[in-house]
Scaffold this motif. Structure first.
Motif, PDB file in Angstrom:
ATOM      1  N   LYS A  23     -11.908   0.998   5.766  1.00 27.10           N
ATOM      2  CA  LYS A  23     -11.756  -0.658   5.995  1.00 27.10           C
ATOM      3  C   LYS A  23     -11.140  -0.877   7.303  1.00 27.10           C
ATOM      4  O   LYS A  23     -11.514  -1.697   8.386  1.00 27.10           O
ATOM      5  N   ARG A  24      -9.944  -0.245   7.614  1.00 25.77           N
ATOM      6  CA  ARG A  24      -9.188  -0.184   8.779  1.00 25.77           C
ATOM      7  C   ARG A  24     -10.189   0.001   9.989  1.00 25.77           C
ATOM      8  O   ARG A  24     -10.144  -0.573  11.048  1.00 25.77           O
ATOM      9  N   VAL A  75      -2.841   2.615   7.974  1.00 30.60           N
ATOM     10  CA  VAL A  75      -3.552   1.877   7.053  1.00 30.60           C
ATOM     11  C   VAL A  75      -2.759   0.627   6.425  1.00 30.60           C
ATOM     12  O   VAL A  75      -3.270  -0.074   5.978  1.00 30.60           O
ATOM     13  N   VAL A  76      -1.402   0.859   6.248  1.00 30.15           N
ATOM     14  CA  VAL A  76      -0.563  -0.295   5.833  1.00 30.15           C
ATOM     15  C   VAL A  76      -0.212  -1.048   6.819  1.00 30.15           C
ATOM     16  O   VAL A  76       0.359  -2.201   6.399  1.00 30.15           O
ATOM     17  N   GLY A 136      -7.272   6.499  -2.527  1.00 31.74           N
ATOM     18  CA  GLY A 136      -6.797   5.208  -1.696  1.00 31.74           C
ATOM     19  C   GLY A 136      -6.666   5.358  -0.086  1.00 31.74           C
ATOM     20  O   GLY A 136      -6.979   4.109   0.663  1.00 31.74           O
ATOM     21  N   TRP A 195      -8.924   2.605   2.544  1.00 26.39           N
ATOM     22  CA  TRP A 195      -8.109   1.910   3.163  1.00 26.39           C
ATOM     23  C   TRP A 195      -8.521   2.409   4.668  1.00 26.39           C
ATOM     24  O   TRP A 195      -8.770   1.546   5.554  1.00 26.39           O
ATOM     25  N   ALA A 249      -2.369  -3.560   7.365  1.00 26.58           N
ATOM     26  CA  ALA A 249      -2.940  -4.541   6.967  1.00 26.58           C
ATOM     27  C   ALA A 249      -2.014  -5.361   6.159  1.00 26.58           C
ATOM     28  O   ALA A 249      -1.962  -6.505   6.050  1.00 26.58           O
ATOM     29  N   ASP A 250      -0.974  -4.857   5.708  1.00 30.44           N
ATOM     30  CA  ASP A 250       0.126  -5.441   4.985  1.00 30.44           C
ATOM     31  C   ASP A 250       1.057  -6.544   5.708  1.00 30.44           C
ATOM     32  O   ASP A 250       1.640  -7.455   5.216  1.00 30.44           O
ATOM     33  N   ARG A 288       0.722  -1.282  -0.011  1.00 28.26           N
ATOM     34  CA  ARG A 288       0.025   0.026   0.178  1.00 28.26           C
ATOM     35  C   ARG A 288       0.846   1.237   0.107  1.00 28.26           C
ATOM     36  O   ARG A 288       0.217   2.225  -0.399  1.00 28.26           O
TER      37      ARG A 288
END
Length: 431
Positions: A373-374, A425-426, A366, A370, A428-429, A73
């Motif tokens: 979603k988070r 937000v990243v 973006g 994201w 999730a990676d 992301r």
């Protein structure tokens, strides 16, 4: 931690050893007043920029030592970098466009990416958020004193406009930092209980009072939209309390006599910007028309970074002023050249064309998707507060960009806030 391949326990590492402390330092240095020579310079490097540069170096060293791989992301920052590079290379004067190219990369790519690397856990996020809240409170207290004592920026012949340490030459600076802090404070009010909520509410009242006294109509509207979004996301039962708190702050400022007539006049002017615009609004409409003309003749890549000021007189209507007058007790009277259309979307469109605006919109879209979603996964108060902060920041920034653009030392705080959001937000990676 969102990015580290080898997570470390906060107990094994002192806070002062965290690279995120450099982000705290950058936020604090934003409050340092600039010298007149800096204000007159077209390429302005502030103490906050230096601290942000140190943050970037620390992030690079950390990434190399830990052999970090960028999360998928994080590549969302690639399109803006490509777009501004293409616009710079295609500009008529590449050398003149280089300062704008560097500044744009710093704000929207390099510093946010560095933040995503150095922010490794919840402790880092709390440190940076606390720094933003602290800087906002300092600016708000000073701004309230300026309005009360008549030592602020000039408005209507009176030095009553709250501007904090930024002075009249950066009249939106205090309002911007105060809004960021108010977003953090409101998130705490909506997600905490007991004494922490009371303390956050008191801080929020001070911040909103200073925001009203800043007389910045665009910041008012942007924060109103952000506050409504945050309150609605937190639950409908808090909507009434939030509305009452906002009405209380406005009532205290207006009825308390702190520029009450000026505040009322400023509020009334918000409803007449289309039918009876004042000179500043007329100039803004003209600058928007100017940006549209540049884009019409340079649709794909624009006129290049920092090209708006160079091409302005070729496209501006006759009624547009070439400069604006500012005055305060510290800097005195100054005449500032109008170097931008005071609309970030039109600035990107005129200087980077359709390619740049598409990349810019893609980045923010973006982040918004994201973040939404988070936020839905948040269960603890800290997670919910982070989600509300993300929603408030995105709403405020996207609305404010309609009336303002980047510039001045508060832009460093914005880039740090973007990086803080990106680091969140990243995560999730790594899941």
């Amino acid at each position: 931690m969102a990015l580290a391949l080898r997570p470390r326990s906060p107990l094994r590492e002192m806070d002062w050893q965290r690279p995120s402390v450099l982000a705290v330092l950058a936020v604090a240095l934003v409050c340092v007043p600039q010298q007149r020579a800096q204000l007159d310079s077209s390429f302005n490097v502030t103490a906050a920029d230096v601290a942000a540069g140190c943050l970037v170096v620390a992030a690079l060293v950390h990434a190399l030592r830990a052999r970090l791989r960028l999360p998928r992301r994080a590549y969302l920052l690639a399109p803006p970098a490509v777009a501004v590079t293409a616009a710079t290379l295609a500009s008529v004067d590449v050398v003149a466009a280089l300062p704008g190219f560097v500044r744009y990369l710093e704000i929207f790519v390099i510093v946010p990416l560095a933040m995503a690397i150095v922010v490794r856990d919840e402790v880092d996020r709390r440190l940076v958020a606390a720094a933003v809240l602290g800087a906002a409170l300092v600016q708000a207290l000073l701004g309230c004193w300026q309005a009360y004592s008549g030592s602020g920026a000039s408005y209507g012949g009176q030095s009553i406009r709250a501007v904090g340490t930024f002075g009249a030459v950066d009249v939106m600076g205090m309002a911007t930092v105060v809004c960021y802090g108010a977003i953090v404070a409101l998130a705490l009010v909506l997600t905490t209980r007991g004494r922490p909520r009371v303390a956050a509410a008191l801080v929020l009242i001070v911040l909103l009072a200073a925001l009203v006294l800043s007389l910045s109509r665009g910041a008012w509207l942007a924060w109103l939209m952000a506050g409504v979004v945050m309150i609605l996301l937190s639950g409908s039962r808090r909507a009434v309390g939030g509305a009452l708190a906002g009405a209380l702050v406005l009532g205290l400022v207006v009825l308390g006599g702190w520029g009450s007539g000026t505040v009322t006049q400023r509020l009334a002017s918000m409803t007449s910007v289309a039918s009876q615009p004042d000179q500043s609004v007329n100039d803004r409409y003209g600058l928007w028309e100017t940006a549209g003309g540049m884009w019409h003749d340079h649709p794909l890549l624009g006129v290049g970074p920092r090209g708006f000021a160079a091409w302005r007189d070729n496209y501006a209507p006759l009624h547009v002023s070439a400069s604006s007058d500012t005055a305060d007790p510290v800097n005195g009277f100054q005449r500032q050249e109008l170097r931008s259309p005071h609309n970030m979307y039109l600035l990107v469109l005129s200087e980077q064309g359709l390619l740049g605006l598409t990349a810019f919109a893609l980045m923010w879209a973006g982040l918004a998707v994201w973040a939404a979603k988070r936020a839905r996964r948040g269960r603890t108060p800290a997670q919910k507060a982070a989600g509300l902060c993300a929603a408030g920041f995105l709403t405020w920034q996207l609305v404010d960009f309609v009336y303002a653009d980047v510039g001045g030392s508060p832009t460093v705080v914005m880039s740090i806030m973007i990086g803080l959001l990106l680091s969140w937000v990243v995560a999730a990676d790594a899941a």
